[in-house]
Structures are given as structure tokens and as C-alpha cells.
Scaffold this motif. Structure first.
Motif, PDB file in Angstrom:
ATOM      1  N   LEU A 181     -35.542  40.091  60.531  1.00 12.35           N
ATOM      2  CA  LEU A 181     -34.617  39.151  59.899  1.00 12.35           C
ATOM      3  C   LEU A 181     -33.517  38.711  60.862  1.00 12.35           C
ATOM      4  O   LEU A 181     -33.117  37.547  60.862  1.00 12.35           O
ATOM      5  CB  LEU A 181     -33.997  39.792  58.653  1.00 12.35           C
ATOM      6  CG  LEU A 181     -34.949  40.088  57.497  1.00 12.35           C
ATOM      7  CD1 LEU A 181     -34.200  40.778  56.364  1.00 12.35           C
ATOM      8  CD2 LEU A 181     -35.611  38.819  56.991  1.00 12.35           C
ATOM      9  N   THR A 182     -33.047  39.631  61.677  1.00 16.10           N
ATOM     10  CA  THR A 182     -32.005  39.282  62.651  1.00 16.10           C
ATOM     11  C   THR A 182     -32.529  38.300  63.689  1.00 16.10           C
ATOM     12  O   THR A 182     -31.822  37.365  64.098  1.00 16.10           O
ATOM     13  CB  THR A 182     -31.489  40.557  63.351  1.00 16.10           C
ATOM     14  OG1 THR A 182     -31.000  41.467  62.363  1.00 16.10           O
ATOM     15  CG2 THR A 182     -30.371  40.228  64.319  1.00 16.10           C
ATOM     16  N   LEU A 183     -33.780  38.498  64.123  1.00 14.80           N
ATOM     17  CA  LEU A 183     -34.383  37.561  65.079  1.00 14.80           C
ATOM     18  C   LEU A 183     -34.483  36.172  64.481  1.00 14.80           C
ATOM     19  O   LEU A 183     -34.119  35.170  65.133  1.00 14.80           O
ATOM     20  CB  LEU A 183     -35.764  38.081  65.486  1.00 14.80           C
ATOM     21  CG  LEU A 183     -36.550  37.200  66.473  1.00 14.80           C
ATOM     22  CD1 LEU A 183     -35.802  37.051  67.781  1.00 14.80           C
ATOM     23  CD2 LEU A 183     -37.941  37.785  66.711  1.00 14.80           C
ATOM     24  N   ARG A 184     -34.970  36.082  63.235  1.00 17.21           N
ATOM     25  CA  ARG A 184     -35.053  34.772  62.577  1.00 17.21           C
ATOM     26  C   ARG A 184     -33.666  34.191  62.342  1.00 17.21           C
ATOM     27  O   ARG A 184     -33.460  32.971  62.449  1.00 17.21           O
ATOM     28  CB  ARG A 184     -35.804  34.936  61.260  1.00 17.21           C
ATOM     29  CG  ARG A 184     -36.072  33.622  60.523  1.00 17.21           C
ATOM     30  CD  ARG A 184     -36.995  32.725  61.345  1.00 17.21           C
ATOM     31  NE  ARG A 184     -37.339  31.524  60.620  1.00 17.21           N
ATOM     32  CZ  ARG A 184     -38.405  31.419  59.832  1.00 17.21           C
ATOM     33  NH1 ARG A 184     -39.238  32.457  59.709  1.00 17.21           N
ATOM     34  NH2 ARG A 184     -38.660  30.293  59.204  1.00 17.21           N
ATOM     35  N   GLY A 239     -29.257  29.048  66.173  1.00 11.38           N
ATOM     36  CA  GLY A 239     -29.381  28.136  67.315  1.00 11.38           C
ATOM     37  C   GLY A 239     -29.784  26.736  66.873  1.00 11.38           C
ATOM     38  O   GLY A 239     -29.255  25.729  67.393  1.00 11.38           O
ATOM     39  N   LYS A 240     -30.703  26.640  65.881  1.00 13.35           N
ATOM     40  CA  LYS A 240     -31.116  25.328  65.385  1.00 13.35           C
ATOM     41  C   LYS A 240     -29.971  24.626  64.661  1.00 13.35           C
ATOM     42  O   LYS A 240     -29.838  23.398  64.737  1.00 13.35           O
ATOM     43  CB  LYS A 240     -32.311  25.489  64.448  1.00 13.35           C
ATOM     44  CG  LYS A 240     -33.598  25.860  65.162  1.00 13.35           C
ATOM     45  CD  LYS A 240     -34.755  25.926  64.170  1.00 13.35           C
ATOM     46  CE  LYS A 240     -36.059  26.296  64.858  1.00 13.35           C
ATOM     47  NZ  LYS A 240     -37.196  26.371  63.894  1.00 13.35           N
ATOM     48  N   ILE A 241     -29.142  25.398  63.949  1.00 13.43           N
ATOM     49  CA  ILE A 241     -28.007  24.793  63.250  1.00 13.43           C
ATOM     50  C   ILE A 241     -27.029  24.178  64.244  1.00 13.43           C
ATOM     51  O   ILE A 241     -26.545  23.046  64.058  1.00 13.43           O
ATOM     52  CB  ILE A 241     -27.305  25.843  62.367  1.00 13.43           C
ATOM     53  CG1 ILE A 241     -28.170  26.186  61.155  1.00 13.43           C
ATOM     54  CG2 ILE A 241     -25.944  25.340  61.893  1.00 13.43           C
ATOM     55  CD1 ILE A 241     -27.602  27.278  60.279  1.00 13.43           C
ATOM     56  N   THR A 260     -29.060  26.766  54.133  1.00  9.56           N
ATOM     57  CA  THR A 260     -29.474  27.603  53.009  1.00  9.56           C
ATOM     58  C   THR A 260     -30.192  28.859  53.482  1.00  9.56           C
ATOM     59  O   THR A 260     -29.929  29.975  53.004  1.00  9.56           O
ATOM     60  CB  THR A 260     -30.386  26.809  52.065  1.00  9.56           C
ATOM     61  OG1 THR A 260     -29.721  25.605  51.659  1.00  9.56           O
ATOM     62  CG2 THR A 260     -30.738  27.631  50.836  1.00  9.56           C
ATOM     63  N   SER A 261     -31.110  28.700  54.441  1.00 12.74           N
ATOM     64  CA  SER A 261     -31.812  29.861  55.002  1.00 12.74           C
ATOM     65  C   SER A 261     -30.845  30.790  55.723  1.00 12.74           C
ATOM     66  O   SER A 261     -30.979  32.023  55.651  1.00 12.74           O
ATOM     67  CB  SER A 261     -32.900  29.389  55.976  1.00 12.74           C
ATOM     68  OG  SER A 261     -33.851  28.583  55.325  1.00 12.74           O
ATOM     69  N   PHE A 262     -29.846  30.214  56.385  1.00 10.49           N
ATOM     70  CA  PHE A 262     -28.848  31.005  57.111  1.00 10.49           C
ATOM     71  C   PHE A 262     -28.060  31.889  56.148  1.00 10.49           C
ATOM     72  O   PHE A 262     -27.890  33.090  56.381  1.00 10.49           O
ATOM     73  CB  PHE A 262     -27.916  30.056  57.862  1.00 10.49           C
ATOM     74  CG  PHE A 262     -26.833  30.736  58.645  1.00 10.49           C
ATOM     75  CD1 PHE A 262     -27.069  31.203  59.921  1.00 10.49           C
ATOM     76  CD2 PHE A 262     -25.570  30.908  58.098  1.00 10.49           C
ATOM     77  CE1 PHE A 262     -26.065  31.837  60.647  1.00 10.49           C
ATOM     78  CE2 PHE A 262     -24.566  31.540  58.814  1.00 10.49           C
ATOM     79  CZ  PHE A 262     -24.822  31.998  60.084  1.00 10.49           C
ATOM     80  N   ILE A 263     -27.602  31.317  55.037  1.00 13.04           N
ATOM     81  CA  ILE A 263     -26.817  32.082  54.065  1.00 13.04           C
ATOM     82  C   ILE A 263     -27.679  33.159  53.407  1.00 13.04           C
ATOM     83  O   ILE A 263     -27.242  34.304  53.221  1.00 13.04           O
ATOM     84  CB  ILE A 263     -26.222  31.132  53.008  1.00 13.04           C
ATOM     85  CG1 ILE A 263     -25.212  30.186  53.665  1.00 13.04           C
ATOM     86  CG2 ILE A 263     -25.551  31.915  51.892  1.00 13.04           C
ATOM     87  CD1 ILE A 263     -24.687  29.106  52.739  1.00 13.04           C
ATOM     88  N   THR A 264     -28.922  32.788  53.058  1.00  7.72           N
ATOM     89  CA  THR A 264     -29.822  33.759  52.427  1.00  7.72           C
ATOM     90  C   THR A 264     -30.096  34.934  53.357  1.00  7.72           C
ATOM     91  O   THR A 264     -30.028  36.099  52.948  1.00  7.72           O
ATOM     92  CB  THR A 264     -31.150  33.077  52.040  1.00  7.72           C
ATOM     93  OG1 THR A 264     -30.879  31.966  51.182  1.00  7.72           O
ATOM     94  CG2 THR A 264     -32.066  34.055  51.329  1.00  7.72           C
TER      95      THR A 264
END
Length: 249
Positions: free
Chosen positions: A41-44, A50-52, A154-158
Motif C-alpha cells: 500500500l505504501t508503494l502504491r 507522484g502522479k498527483i 480519492t485513491s490517495f485519501i483512501t
């Protein structure tokens, strides 16, 4: 070890020792799996971060170009807001929701798609058509980046919430649960060793008592034989005699 000498209240026995060893093995396995999950999860999480940053940087450039295109279109064609409002029927750019599974965590993924034809294709043919076309393309690119940024945010917060929960569980297993089980196992082993020592000492005392009683019986038998009274002497050290009687005064 933050658990100190805290241990699970169990009766010290062989069965309890077996159960505690099985629980320790399960806790260690669970800790390993949760650690791997947290790492994945930390890797993702870092990839999304980085994409944000990249998307926000690009978003700033696209919005700047879109604002400039809007100013150019208004300068070339005048106010065309009423034309756009009159031709609005339905949304041309739409968003659909998908899901991505990362180590058991469901992440929402937003994707944009185009539904229908361009209702403003004839707008600006008389004048400023080139500026309006550039304006449409720039704002379409801005909407595309907004959808992508919303998906990433959204994925970042989750992931941030799930990583915090997973790390708390890893720390709880590592610093609380495993030390408690290890302390319990150590306590049970100590108690069992103490019981074995007490049993060994008790058996030694019994053997000593039996030797003394056997010697007394032999001496009594010899005395009776010398006196001509070779009667049957009761066996005071029969194996069926209760061992507790050997300690009676």
C-alpha cells in the motif's frame, strides 16, 4: 519490548503451552502478512502521490492556456455565452466509476468518456472560429485532467486511511500481542519446570522413606529370626501403600 511482563492469564499446563505456541505462530504469520500489505500500500501510495504532483503541475499549465483561449475567443467573437446556454441539451463529457484492488483495498477509479456529438460545431464560423475551437480543446483537456486528479485524490485519501490502520495493527501485534504471548509461554515453561522439580524432590523423599522402612523391616525380621520368632512381617513398603502415608509423622 513495550509489553513488559504483561501476560495472558492461563493455567500453566502442557495443553496451555501448546495453545500459546500455536497463537504465537499465528500472530507472527499475521504480522508478516500485514507488514507485506502495508509495504504494498505504501508503494502504491507513493506512486499516486507522484502522479498527483505531476497532474497538478500539468493542470496549472492547461488552465492557464484555457483562460488565455477564453480571452482570445471573447476578443474575436464577443460575448457568446448566450449561444452556448441555448444549445445546452445534455452533458457531452461523462464520468464512469471503476474499482481497483490493491492488497485487498478497493480504490475508486474515475474515467471520463464522450457521449454524443458536439452541439457547438457551427459556433464561430462567421468569426473567431479558430479561437473557439482552441477554447473547446483546452477546456476539454482541463476537464479530463480534473477527472484524473479527482480519481488520484480519492485513491490517495483512501490509501492514507488504510495505511494508518494497517500500521497500527502491525505495531499492536509486534509490540503488544507477540510480547504478551511470549511472556505467557515463558511463564508456563517456568511453572512447568518448577512442577517437575517439585515432583522429582517428592519422588526422592518417597524413595528415601521406602529405604528407611525397608531397612527397619529387615532389621525387625532378623531380630525375630534370632529370637526364634520367624513370623510373617507385614510388608510396610508395599507398592500399593498410599504415598501420602509415607510423610506422616
Amino acid at each position: 519490548m513495550s509489553g513488559g511482563k504483561d501476560k495472558i492469564p492461563v493455567f500453566p499446563s502442557r495443553m496451555a503451552l501448546t495453545i500459546m505456541k500455536a497463537r504465537l505462530k499465528g500472530a507472527q504469520k499475521g504480522h508478516s502478512l500485514l507488514k507485506k500489505k502495508a509495504d504494498a500500500l505504501t508503494l502504491r501510495f507513493r506512486l499516486i502521490l507522484g502522479k498527483i504532483i505531476e497532474t497538478k503541475t500539468l493542470m496549472g499549465e492547461v488552465m492557464k492556456q484555457a483562460s488565455l483561449s477564453l480571452a482570445e475567443a471573447k476578443f474575436a467573437t464577443g460575448d457568446f455565452n448566450h449561444i452556448v446556454l441555448q444549445n445546452v441539451t445534455k452533458a457531452q463529457t461523462k464520468v464512469r466509476n471503476k474499482r481497483d484492488n490493491v492488497a485487498g483495498v478497493i480504490l475508486p477509479i474515475f474515467e471520463h468518456y464522450t457521449d454524443g456529438t458536439d452541439t457547438y460545431e457551427l459556433t464561430g464560423l462567421s468569426k473567431g472560429g479558430q479561437q473557439i475551437n482552441r477554447l473547446k480543446k483546452n477546456y476539454a483537456k482541463a476537464v479530463e485532467l480534473l477527472v484524473e486528479l479527482a480519481s488520484l485524490q480519492t485513491s490517495f485519501i483512501t490509501l492514507d486511511e488504510v495505511i494508518k490502520i494497517t500500521n497500527r495493527r502491525v505495531n499492536a501485534i509486534e509490540h503488544v500481542i507477540i510480547p504478551r504471548i511470549e511472556n505467557t509461554i515463558s511463564h508456563i515453561i517456568t511453572e512447568l519446570d518448577e512442577q517437575e522439580r517439585e515432583e522429582f524432590y517428592r519422588l526422592k523423599k518417597i524413595q528415601g522413606k521406602k529405604k528407611i522402612m525397608r531397612a527397619k523391616a529387615e532389621a525387625e525380621k532378623q531380630k525375630r529370626a534370632l529370637e526364634g520368632q520367624d513370623d510373617d512381617v507385614p510388608n510396610l513398603i508395599d507398592d500399593d501403600v498410599d504415598e501420602d502415608l509415607l510423610f506422616e509423622s
